[in-house]
Structures are given as C-alpha cells and as structure tokens.
Design a protein around this motif. Sequence first.
Motif, PDB file in Angstrom:
ATOM      1  N   ASP A 172       0.844  -1.245  -0.109  1.00 41.36           N
ATOM      2  CA  ASP A 172      -0.099  -0.057  -0.111  1.00 41.36           C
ATOM      3  C   ASP A 172       0.813   1.195  -0.027  1.00 41.36           C
ATOM      4  O   ASP A 172       0.506   2.342  -0.540  1.00 41.36           O
ATOM      5  CB  ASP A 172      -0.861   0.130   1.333  1.00 41.36           C
ATOM      6  N   VAL A 173       2.034   1.178   0.752  1.00 40.27           N
ATOM      7  CA  VAL A 173       2.809   2.423   0.845  1.00 40.27           C
ATOM      8  C   VAL A 173       4.242   1.834   0.830  1.00 40.27           C
ATOM      9  O   VAL A 173       4.835   0.938   1.353  1.00 40.27           O
ATOM     10  CB  VAL A 173       2.727   2.997   2.066  1.00 40.27           C
ATOM     11  N   LEU A 174       5.231   2.550  -0.289  1.00 41.04           N
ATOM     12  CA  LEU A 174       6.397   2.300  -0.166  1.00 41.04           C
ATOM     13  C   LEU A 174       7.206   3.049   0.943  1.00 41.04           C
ATOM     14  O   LEU A 174       7.206   4.314   1.103  1.00 41.04           O
ATOM     15  CB  LEU A 174       7.230   2.461  -1.525  1.00 41.04           C
ATOM     16  N   VAL A 175       8.050   2.352   1.734  1.00 40.37           N
ATOM     17  CA  VAL A 175       9.013   2.907   2.562  1.00 40.37           C
ATOM     18  C   VAL A 175      10.445   3.087   2.184  1.00 40.37           C
ATOM     19  O   VAL A 175      10.954   1.962   1.673  1.00 40.37           O
ATOM     20  CB  VAL A 175       8.957   2.281   4.001  1.00 40.37           C
ATOM     21  N   HIS A 176      11.030   3.993   2.266  1.00 38.48           N
ATOM     22  CA  HIS A 176      12.527   4.021   1.590  1.00 38.48           C
ATOM     23  C   HIS A 176      13.196   4.807   2.942  1.00 38.48           C
ATOM     24  O   HIS A 176      12.892   5.534   3.633  1.00 38.48           O
ATOM     25  CB  HIS A 176      12.634   5.129   0.551  1.00 38.48           C
ATOM     26  N   SER A 177      14.094   3.756   3.665  1.00 37.50           N
ATOM     27  CA  SER A 177      14.741   4.310   4.861  1.00 37.50           C
ATOM     28  C   SER A 177      16.287   4.176   4.964  1.00 37.50           C
ATOM     29  O   SER A 177      16.638   3.940   6.068  1.00 37.50           O
ATOM     30  CB  SER A 177      14.353   3.103   5.961  1.00 37.50           C
TER      31      SER A 177
END
Length: 208
Positions: free
Chosen positions: A105-110
């Motif tokens: 649903d949501v891409l996380v780039h960390s």
Amino acid sequence: SRGVRSVTPNPVALLGEPRAGSPTGRRFGLVGRITRWKGQDVAVRALLEAFPEGAESLDVIGDAMFGEEAFGQELRALVAGLRLESRVRFRGHVTDVGAALQDVDVLVHSSTLPEPFGLVIFEALRMGIPVIAADAGGPAEHLRHEETALLVPPGDPVALAAAMRRMRDDDDLRCRLARDGKTVGDRFEPSHAASAVEALYAQISGRC
C-alpha cells in the motif's frame, strides 16, 4: 574548444499497472538489497513504534549480497526479538519487482545514507503507490514533502513511525500523494531520457 554538458534523466520503467490510491495503508514495503545503510532495521523499529499492535505489516523485499549475510541474520534476530515475526515478511530476492509492489500500500524508503537516485522510489510512484522517503540525496532533490511524498530525516525511526501512522490514518493524504507523486515518477519515463540523449547527439554532431 569547450565541451558540451547535458543532464539526462534516469529512465524509470513502468513495472505494473498504475493503481488508484492505496486501499488500506496498512501494508508497507521496503525494496532493496539487505545491507545496513539501506536501513531495514530502521523500518522494522518504526513499524513497532508506529503500531505496537495491529494488522499493519512490513514486506522486506530483497536479500543480503556481497558478504553482507551477517546483517541479514542480525535483521532477522531483531524481528524475532521484537516479536514481529507475524508482521514482518522477508520476501527475499525477487525477479519481478512490479509484482511484489502490487502487494504494497505504501513504499517505505529508509536509507541512512543519501541515495544517488533511489530507483525503486520512482518505480513505485509510476505505479501510483505513495512513498515515505529519507530526506536526502535523490529523493530530496526530486520530491516535495507533503506534496509528492512524505520525507523524513534519515535514520530516524520515530519520525518514520509518525509518517507511517499518517499514511495509515489519512485516506485523502494517501490518494493525493499517490496521484501527485505519479506525476513526478512519469517525468522519468524512458522515452524522455531517449529524447534527451538524441538531442545531445544532435547538438554534438552539429559542432565543428
């Protein structure tokens, strides 16, 4: 004679059919090889900080490479120690990133260090997936906080957790960032890069 300088946009392929927003905002995904500077541990800690209990989940898509297996083992131990085994799914190496992103649903780039570009961010944007990204390097150059993505300080699980909660709780925010973020991703459509290269060759060929 003076040389010719040109900046060619990085081509970003469309990996799957664009989506109209994110259904629930509960399924987060992080794509990239498992290595310390990519910050998978930051995302895991942020998941627990944001949602101590609940159905929210994180897909870790990618695997350890280049002798970084020790960090991969450390990451799995962290997940077990935080009792998140049922909510953090290790997908391993995938050949079809687009198919894997369809489950997100949501891409996380960390990433904790600046990305030169951050290809997967723009692949997700082109698919209509809203993004939370570390505010450094390529993401900071091309994205605008609150307008085309949510940007957070690199390596800060508390700030990342706050952004994840916002994405889950605010349907309008997810839809708006998916829509407006896609306009940024589409700037890197491969034909645009090809046109820039053709224009450069035309300019060079016309010089004496």
